[in-house]
Each structure stands twice: as structure tokens, then as C-alpha cells.
Design an enzyme around this catalytic site. Structure first.
Site, PDB file in Angstrom:
ATOM      1  N   TYR A  84       0.847  -1.194   0.000  1.00  0.00           N
ATOM      2  CA  TYR A  84       0.000   0.000   0.000  1.00  0.00           C
ATOM      3  C   TYR A  84       0.884   1.246   0.000  1.00  0.00           C
ATOM      4  O   TYR A  84       0.579   2.238  -0.647  1.00  0.00           O
ATOM      5  CB  TYR A  84      -0.915   0.002   1.227  1.00  0.00           C
ATOM      6  CG  TYR A  84      -1.955  -1.092   1.208  1.00  0.00           C
ATOM      7  CD1 TYR A  84      -3.170  -0.911   0.569  1.00  0.00           C
ATOM      8  CD2 TYR A  84      -1.712  -2.313   1.820  1.00  0.00           C
ATOM      9  CE1 TYR A  84      -4.126  -1.908   0.541  1.00  0.00           C
ATOM     10  CE2 TYR A  84      -2.663  -3.322   1.801  1.00  0.00           C
ATOM     11  CZ  TYR A  84      -3.865  -3.117   1.159  1.00  0.00           C
ATOM     12  OH  TYR A  84      -4.795  -4.122   1.136  1.00  0.00           O
ATOM     13  N   ASN A 107     -13.088  -0.501  -4.658  1.00  0.00           N
ATOM     14  CA  ASN A 107     -12.707  -0.880  -6.015  1.00  0.00           C
ATOM     15  C   ASN A 107     -13.877  -1.465  -6.814  1.00  0.00           C
ATOM     16  O   ASN A 107     -14.378  -2.525  -6.471  1.00  0.00           O
ATOM     17  CB  ASN A 107     -11.565  -1.906  -5.941  1.00  0.00           C
ATOM     18  CG  ASN A 107     -11.094  -2.328  -7.309  1.00  0.00           C
ATOM     19  OD1 ASN A 107     -11.407  -1.676  -8.297  1.00  0.00           O
ATOM     20  ND2 ASN A 107     -10.346  -3.402  -7.360  1.00  0.00           N
ATOM     21  N   CYS A 115      -6.465  -5.264  -7.174  1.00  0.00           N
ATOM     22  CA  CYS A 115      -6.305  -4.883  -5.785  1.00  0.00           C
ATOM     23  C   CYS A 115      -5.726  -6.042  -4.963  1.00  0.00           C
ATOM     24  O   CYS A 115      -5.188  -5.835  -3.886  1.00  0.00           O
ATOM     25  CB  CYS A 115      -7.630  -4.434  -5.185  1.00  0.00           C
ATOM     26  SG  CYS A 115      -8.957  -5.625  -5.381  1.00  0.00           S
ATOM     27  N   HIS A 116      -5.827  -7.256  -5.486  1.00  0.00           N
ATOM     28  CA  HIS A 116      -5.303  -8.401  -4.737  1.00  0.00           C
ATOM     29  C   HIS A 116      -3.789  -8.427  -4.752  1.00  0.00           C
ATOM     30  O   HIS A 116      -3.179  -9.165  -3.990  1.00  0.00           O
ATOM     31  CB  HIS A 116      -5.863  -9.689  -5.330  1.00  0.00           C
ATOM     32  CG  HIS A 116      -5.534  -9.874  -6.778  1.00  0.00           C
ATOM     33  ND1 HIS A 116      -6.251  -9.286  -7.792  1.00  0.00           N
ATOM     34  CD2 HIS A 116      -4.536 -10.560  -7.374  1.00  0.00           C
ATOM     35  CE1 HIS A 116      -5.722  -9.626  -8.956  1.00  0.00           C
ATOM     36  NE2 HIS A 116      -4.675 -10.384  -8.741  1.00  0.00           N
ATOM     37  N   GLU A 144      -1.267 -16.564  -9.264  1.00  0.00           N
ATOM     38  CA  GLU A 144      -0.496 -15.804 -10.244  1.00  0.00           C
ATOM     39  C   GLU A 144       1.006 -16.048 -10.131  1.00  0.00           C
ATOM     40  O   GLU A 144       1.726 -15.926 -11.111  1.00  0.00           O
ATOM     41  CB  GLU A 144      -0.768 -14.302 -10.076  1.00  0.00           C
ATOM     42  CG  GLU A 144      -2.181 -13.896 -10.443  1.00  0.00           C
ATOM     43  CD  GLU A 144      -2.340 -12.383 -10.435  1.00  0.00           C
ATOM     44  OE1 GLU A 144      -1.395 -11.686 -10.048  1.00  0.00           O
ATOM     45  OE2 GLU A 144      -3.422 -11.913 -10.829  1.00  0.00           O
TER      46      GLU A 144
END
Length: 148
Positions: A84, A107, A115-116, A144
DNA sequence: GTAAGACATATTG
DNA sequence: CAATATGTCTTAC
């Protein structure tokens, strides 16, 4: 770790949110039809790297701060995670890391605005809105970051 | 070295 | 003014 799949419930939840928001508010300006959009999302869930960073978004209903934050977050590459604080600094608001979290909570376009991929500086996950909560966020990151 | 708690800090409704 | 999907520092194991 081959067949790492994402939970169906949250998957449909995200798909629904993107479909609903992008249609009702025309948030996505990209010249891409609804069907193609959904197809791309499904490809993503199949494990294909989809790059959303070039999509043009209609963010006029949001504040300058939120727009900047969303643009920066949108640029975070597939498989990477940023804090962040990193987002705040990159956006030009070095100490607004907490407000960044506030924006992420609002979001409207998960996945398109990844955002993840935004986590805490100390290695913690931070928070996540959704059916599975932060557990799903961790799933996303593992999904990912799986190296072959 | 780790864990828990206080405090600082920016933005929004 | 109050509420955060944070960060940093202090203290006590």
C-alpha cells in the site's frame, strides 16, 4: 502445483461485479464487447496471463486521488505484489497508504484493477472484500505467482 | 527475533 | 467528526 484452481463462488462473484459495474456505469471505455470481456475474464481464471493495464477506464465519478490510485494499481504487472505504501508513494501521496486501502475497498473493477496484488509492507496480506475474504486474496497471489 | 499495542497520518462521507 | 483493506515505533517477552 499444477491444478491450482480458484474457488468457484468468489470467481462468479467477481465476474458478476465486473459485468454489472462495467455495464451500468460504462467504466470500461475499451472498445471491447461484453461477450469478449467475459471471455477474457474466463481465460484469466483458466490461468492465462491477461494484461488489463492498457484498458481505458471512465473514472470521472471518482475523486482525483482515487483515480490516481486506481491508475497506479492497474499498472502492477501480473504475478507481482506491491505494498500500500508503494502505491501511495508512486501515486504522489507518500503518506496516504491508509487512504489507499480505503480506495481499494471501494474498487469497482476487481482484476482489471488488481487490488489483490496490493499487500502490506511487512509481508502481511492486508484486507480483502469478498466471499472468502483474505483467504481468497492469498489464493489469487499463489495462483499468479506459481512458477513452472 | 517476534508479538502486541499505541500513535501517526490521509482521504472520504 | 469518525472510520479505515496501513506504517512505524516502543515495550515486553
Amino acid at each position: 502445483m499444477r491444478n491450482l484452481a480458484l474457488p468457484e463462488g468468489s470467481k462468479e462473484d467477481i465476474l458478476f461485479r465486473i459485468k454489472n459495474e462495467s455495464k451500468s456505469n460504462a467504466l470500461i471505455k475499451e472498445d471491447i464487447g461484453q461477450e469478449d470481456l467475459i471471455l477474457k475474464i474466463k481465460e484469466y481464471f483458466r490461468g492465462k496471463k491477461i494484461d488489463f493495464s492498457d484498458w481505458r477506464l471512465n473514472l470521472e465519478k471518482y475523486t482525483i486521488f482515487q483515480r490516481k490510485i486506481m491508475q497506479v494499481v492497474q499498472k502492477i504487472p501480473y504475478g507481482e505484489t506491491k505494498s500500500y505504501k508503494w502505491v501511495a508513494q508512486t501515486s504522489g501521496y507518500p503518506r496516504a497508504y491508509r487512504a489507499v486501502g480505503n480506495t481499494m475497498r471501494n474498487n469497482p473493477l476487481p482484476l482489471v484493477i488488481p487490488c489483490h496484488r496490493v499487500i502490506k509492507s511487512d509481508g502481511g496480506l492486508g484486507g480483502f472484500s469478498g466471499k472468502e475474504g483474505i483467504a481468497y486474496k492469498k489464493k489469487m497471489i499463489d495462483f499468479e505467482s506459481r512458477k513452472k
